[in-house]
Design a protein around this motif. Sequence first.
Motif, PDB file in Angstrom:
ATOM      1  N   ALA B  48       0.995  -1.234   0.105  1.00 36.48           N
ATOM      2  CA  ALA B  48      -0.080  -0.096  -0.126  1.00 36.48           C
ATOM      3  C   ALA B  48       0.947   1.185  -0.105  1.00 36.48           C
ATOM      4  O   ALA B  48       0.342   2.301  -0.560  1.00 36.48           O
ATOM      5  CB  ALA B  48      -0.814   0.118   1.205  1.00 36.48           C
ATOM      6  N   CYS B  49       2.014   1.277   0.485  1.00 33.84           N
ATOM      7  CA  CYS B  49       2.951   2.138   0.658  1.00 33.84           C
ATOM      8  C   CYS B  49       3.878   2.532  -0.372  1.00 33.84           C
ATOM      9  O   CYS B  49       4.837   3.221  -0.454  1.00 33.84           O
ATOM     10  CB  CYS B  49       3.873   2.271   1.909  1.00 33.84           C
ATOM     11  SG  CYS B  49       5.183   0.709   1.990  1.00 33.84           S
ATOM     12  N   THR B  50       3.739   1.764  -1.811  1.00 32.00           N
ATOM     13  CA  THR B  50       4.650   1.881  -2.832  1.00 32.00           C
ATOM     14  C   THR B  50       4.910   3.092  -3.371  1.00 32.00           C
ATOM     15  O   THR B  50       3.766   3.855  -3.524  1.00 32.00           O
ATOM     16  CB  THR B  50       4.031   0.957  -3.922  1.00 32.00           C
ATOM     17  OG1 THR B  50       3.856  -0.593  -3.582  1.00 32.00           O
ATOM     18  CG2 THR B  50       4.735   0.843  -5.193  1.00 32.00           C
ATOM     19  N   VAL B  51       5.898   3.325  -3.591  1.00 29.50           N
ATOM     20  CA  VAL B  51       6.409   4.647  -4.398  1.00 29.50           C
ATOM     21  C   VAL B  51       7.706   4.115  -5.231  1.00 29.50           C
ATOM     22  O   VAL B  51       8.023   2.971  -5.299  1.00 29.50           O
ATOM     23  CB  VAL B  51       6.916   5.720  -3.388  1.00 29.50           C
ATOM     24  CG1 VAL B  51       6.209   6.174  -2.255  1.00 29.50           C
ATOM     25  CG2 VAL B  51       8.235   5.208  -2.764  1.00 29.50           C
ATOM     26  N   ILE B  52       7.717   5.159  -6.293  1.00 29.43           N
ATOM     27  CA  ILE B  52       8.812   4.837  -7.177  1.00 29.43           C
ATOM     28  C   ILE B  52      10.136   5.535  -6.825  1.00 29.43           C
ATOM     29  O   ILE B  52       9.929   6.741  -6.701  1.00 29.43           O
ATOM     30  CB  ILE B  52       8.452   5.073  -8.708  1.00 29.43           C
ATOM     31  CG1 ILE B  52       7.255   4.126  -8.878  1.00 29.43           C
ATOM     32  CG2 ILE B  52       9.565   4.865  -9.617  1.00 29.43           C
ATOM     33  CD1 ILE B  52       6.452   4.440 -10.324  1.00 29.43           C
ATOM     34  N   ILE B  53      11.326   4.923  -6.607  1.00 27.71           N
ATOM     35  CA  ILE B  53      12.332   5.534  -6.197  1.00 27.71           C
ATOM     36  C   ILE B  53      13.427   5.185  -7.189  1.00 27.71           C
ATOM     37  O   ILE B  53      13.689   4.040  -7.607  1.00 27.71           O
ATOM     38  CB  ILE B  53      12.884   4.914  -4.813  1.00 27.71           C
ATOM     39  CG1 ILE B  53      12.025   5.184  -3.688  1.00 27.71           C
ATOM     40  CG2 ILE B  53      14.388   5.602  -4.501  1.00 27.71           C
ATOM     41  CD1 ILE B  53      12.260   4.352  -2.430  1.00 27.71           C
ATOM     42  N   ASP B  54      14.223   6.212  -7.925  1.00 24.90           N
ATOM     43  CA  ASP B  54      15.107   6.309  -9.128  1.00 24.90           C
ATOM     44  C   ASP B  54      14.417   5.226 -10.190  1.00 24.90           C
ATOM     45  O   ASP B  54      15.476   4.342 -10.573  1.00 24.90           O
ATOM     46  CB  ASP B  54      16.404   5.832  -8.498  1.00 24.90           C
ATOM     47  CG  ASP B  54      16.997   6.974  -7.716  1.00 24.90           C
ATOM     48  OD1 ASP B  54      16.580   8.300  -7.946  1.00 24.90           O
ATOM     49  OD2 ASP B  54      17.840   6.647  -6.888  1.00 24.90           O
ATOM     50  N   GLY B  55      13.230   5.150 -10.527  1.00 27.89           N
ATOM     51  CA  GLY B  55      12.614   4.715 -11.569  1.00 27.89           C
ATOM     52  C   GLY B  55      12.153   3.096 -10.913  1.00 27.89           C
ATOM     53  O   GLY B  55      11.715   2.173 -11.789  1.00 27.89           O
ATOM     54  N   ALA B  58       9.349   0.795  -4.575  1.00 31.86           N
ATOM     55  CA  ALA B  58       9.642   0.491  -3.288  1.00 31.86           C
ATOM     56  C   ALA B  58       8.556   0.265  -2.211  1.00 31.86           C
ATOM     57  O   ALA B  58       7.688   1.347  -2.588  1.00 31.86           O
ATOM     58  CB  ALA B  58      11.146   1.015  -2.952  1.00 31.86           C
ATOM     59  N   ASN B  59       8.537  -0.289  -1.309  1.00 33.48           N
ATOM     60  CA  ASN B  59       7.758  -0.149  -0.002  1.00 33.48           C
ATOM     61  C   ASN B  59       8.380   0.986   0.805  1.00 33.48           C
ATOM     62  O   ASN B  59       9.229   0.435   1.513  1.00 33.48           O
ATOM     63  CB  ASN B  59       7.706  -1.440   0.538  1.00 33.48           C
ATOM     64  CG  ASN B  59       7.020  -2.557  -0.170  1.00 33.48           C
ATOM     65  OD1 ASN B  59       6.026  -2.492  -0.814  1.00 33.48           O
ATOM     66  ND2 ASN B  59       7.990  -3.736  -0.061  1.00 33.48           N
ATOM     67  N   SER B  60       7.747   2.202   0.849  1.00 31.10           N
ATOM     68  CA  SER B  60       8.340   3.311   1.634  1.00 31.10           C
ATOM     69  C   SER B  60       8.115   3.054   3.085  1.00 31.10           C
ATOM     70  O   SER B  60       8.822   4.035   3.669  1.00 31.10           O
ATOM     71  CB  SER B  60       7.472   4.616   1.283  1.00 31.10           C
ATOM     72  OG  SER B  60       6.204   4.590   1.473  1.00 31.10           O
ATOM     73  N   CYS B  61       7.552   2.045   3.511  1.00 35.33           N
ATOM     74  CA  CYS B  61       7.440   1.648   5.063  1.00 35.33           C
ATOM     75  C   CYS B  61       8.685   1.217   5.576  1.00 35.33           C
ATOM     76  O   CYS B  61       9.109   1.153   6.570  1.00 35.33           O
ATOM     77  CB  CYS B  61       6.167   0.952   5.325  1.00 35.33           C
ATOM     78  SG  CYS B  61       6.369  -0.804   4.959  1.00 35.33           S
ATOM     79  N   ILE B  62       9.394   0.454   4.543  1.00 31.53           N
ATOM     80  CA  ILE B  62      10.740   0.108   4.959  1.00 31.53           C
ATOM     81  C   ILE B  62      11.718   0.533   4.395  1.00 31.53           C
ATOM     82  O   ILE B  62      13.055   0.015   4.146  1.00 31.53           O
ATOM     83  CB  ILE B  62      10.876  -1.470   4.748  1.00 31.53           C
ATOM     84  CG1 ILE B  62      10.585  -1.752   3.504  1.00 31.53           C
ATOM     85  CG2 ILE B  62       9.922  -2.161   5.794  1.00 31.53           C
ATOM     86  CD1 ILE B  62      10.802  -3.474   3.185  1.00 31.53           C
ATOM     87  N   VAL B  63      11.888   2.024   3.974  1.00 31.67           N
ATOM     88  CA  VAL B  63      12.839   2.468   3.603  1.00 31.67           C
ATOM     89  C   VAL B  63      13.225   3.751   4.508  1.00 31.67           C
ATOM     90  O   VAL B  63      12.278   4.457   4.962  1.00 31.67           O
ATOM     91  CB  VAL B  63      12.429   3.367   2.233  1.00 31.67           C
ATOM     92  CG1 VAL B  63      13.519   4.341   1.657  1.00 31.67           C
ATOM     93  CG2 VAL B  63      12.151   2.187   1.073  1.00 31.67           C
ATOM     94  N   LEU B  64      14.627   3.830   4.917  1.00 31.09           N
ATOM     95  CA  LEU B  64      14.934   4.716   5.617  1.00 31.09           C
ATOM     96  C   LEU B  64      14.896   6.219   4.950  1.00 31.09           C
ATOM     97  O   LEU B  64      15.618   5.969   3.929  1.00 31.09           O
ATOM     98  CB  LEU B  64      16.377   4.502   6.274  1.00 31.09           C
ATOM     99  CG  LEU B  64      16.876   5.134   7.496  1.00 31.09           C
ATOM    100  CD1 LEU B  64      15.895   4.808   8.718  1.00 31.09           C
ATOM    101  CD2 LEU B  64      18.288   4.657   7.808  1.00 31.09           C
ATOM    102  N   ALA B  65      14.400   7.175   5.667  1.00 30.54           N
ATOM    103  CA  ALA B  65      14.066   8.605   4.884  1.00 30.54           C
ATOM    104  C   ALA B  65      15.618   8.865   4.745  1.00 30.54           C
ATOM    105  O   ALA B  65      16.054   9.528   3.514  1.00 30.54           O
ATOM    106  CB  ALA B  65      13.441   9.645   5.431  1.00 30.54           C
TER     107      ALA B  65
END
Lengths: 280, 163
Positions: B48-55, B58-65
């Motif tokens: 549900a938290c999917t975003v696009i990082i550098d194309g 990724a799951n933004s809930c497990i990405v360290l800002a």
Amino acid sequence: MLNYFRPKTIKECLEFITDERVYIAGGTDLMVELKKGHDLSNKTVIDLTHIPELSGVKKVYGELEIMACTTHDDIVLNKDVNKCLKALSLACRTVGSPQIRNKGTVGGSVGTASPASDPMPALMLADGRVVIINKKGEMREEKLEDFIIKPGVTTLKNDEMILSLKVKSLEDYKQSFFKIGRRKALAIARLNFAMAILMNNDETIKDIRIVVGAALPVTKRFYDIEKKLIGKKITKEVIEQVSKQISEQVLAIAGPRKSSEYKIPVIRNVINRMLKEMEV
Amino acid sequence: MKLQLNMTVNDEAVNIEVEQDARLLDVLRDDLGLTGTKEGCGVGECGACTVIIDGKTANSCIVLAASMDGCDIKTIEYLSKDGKLNPMQQSFIDNSALQCGFCTPGFVLSGISLLDRNPNPTTEEIKEGISGNICRCTGYEQIIKAVEDVRDKKYVKDGACNE
């Protein structure tokens, strides 16, 4: 309070290493631990994702060197891996989900020493070695079998980090990887297998490599069983025998479980299926 | 201690101070007000938290800002331009590929990311492409159909904006 560092080179990274260091690469394990309440205060968190030298695959003298922060997706897309160690491409394709494969790294998968790691059987298939560097810049190499001690525990010392993984090219071998999980995507493997076979012209086995993971505390290559198969033809009887031996060894190591009864026929069917897939 | 972070979000430069252990999801939602990105499971399983990082998704809930310094991030808010929906968004509506809508931003981004990488996926490849997203309302048939319709260029000539 945690201390976060984002080095740009390996050299700079080594300077940040302390006894309290925690590495973050894809974060697919660490961030989940953090959510569960894993305490990182007073830890030095070293972010490895901004070090270009730590990612990519190099081909040198019949070997591949896979840098630690190469993601599962990078491996799936890598032509050299596809050619030289197909089983690893296949294994990385089964990891988690597209989102997880885009972030998770092969070095992280090895470093966390999960018994259910999908790349691990494929890496062990190809005599995988871990290349390690310490704070002083000294390097050492260790066979994966020796590096992984038990679930979650490796020989990596506090002043060390994983630099890369070296695997032998199995270009001439037919290869296969198979995973059993509760569902197709986002499943932790219950059993995973990697196999490679090199045949002689007379349809006898020249070399065979068999690795089983997930059902065991530590992924295992079955050297003793492999040795006995060299020179033999692949017949129904041979397959039956191998399946039985592997099942027995798996159960002997893992101990009897509720799932034991289910595992023996599964192992036999999987081996059959993999051989069929490899067309040997 | 806070940390300075420079990233690009939906084509805009963002210069922000974040906690060292903040998740990208929280920075997007709480600091930048981009609430289209949803938190479901919080452990990288539901998408549900999917975003696009550098194309790449990724799951933004497990990405360290903190690790996003220098990265290019695109969220669901990026897609519609001048009041016109992206073809994938329009196709989700036309195919009734949503019910409660909570999983939709993630599915839409996974669908777009799949077609970016493989413009002509088979149904099986579409299933794999959206395998990191979970829907608990509609089932997946309509969602797969929605992606197929965009693949089949059903929206090339109509009003929907094209990326």
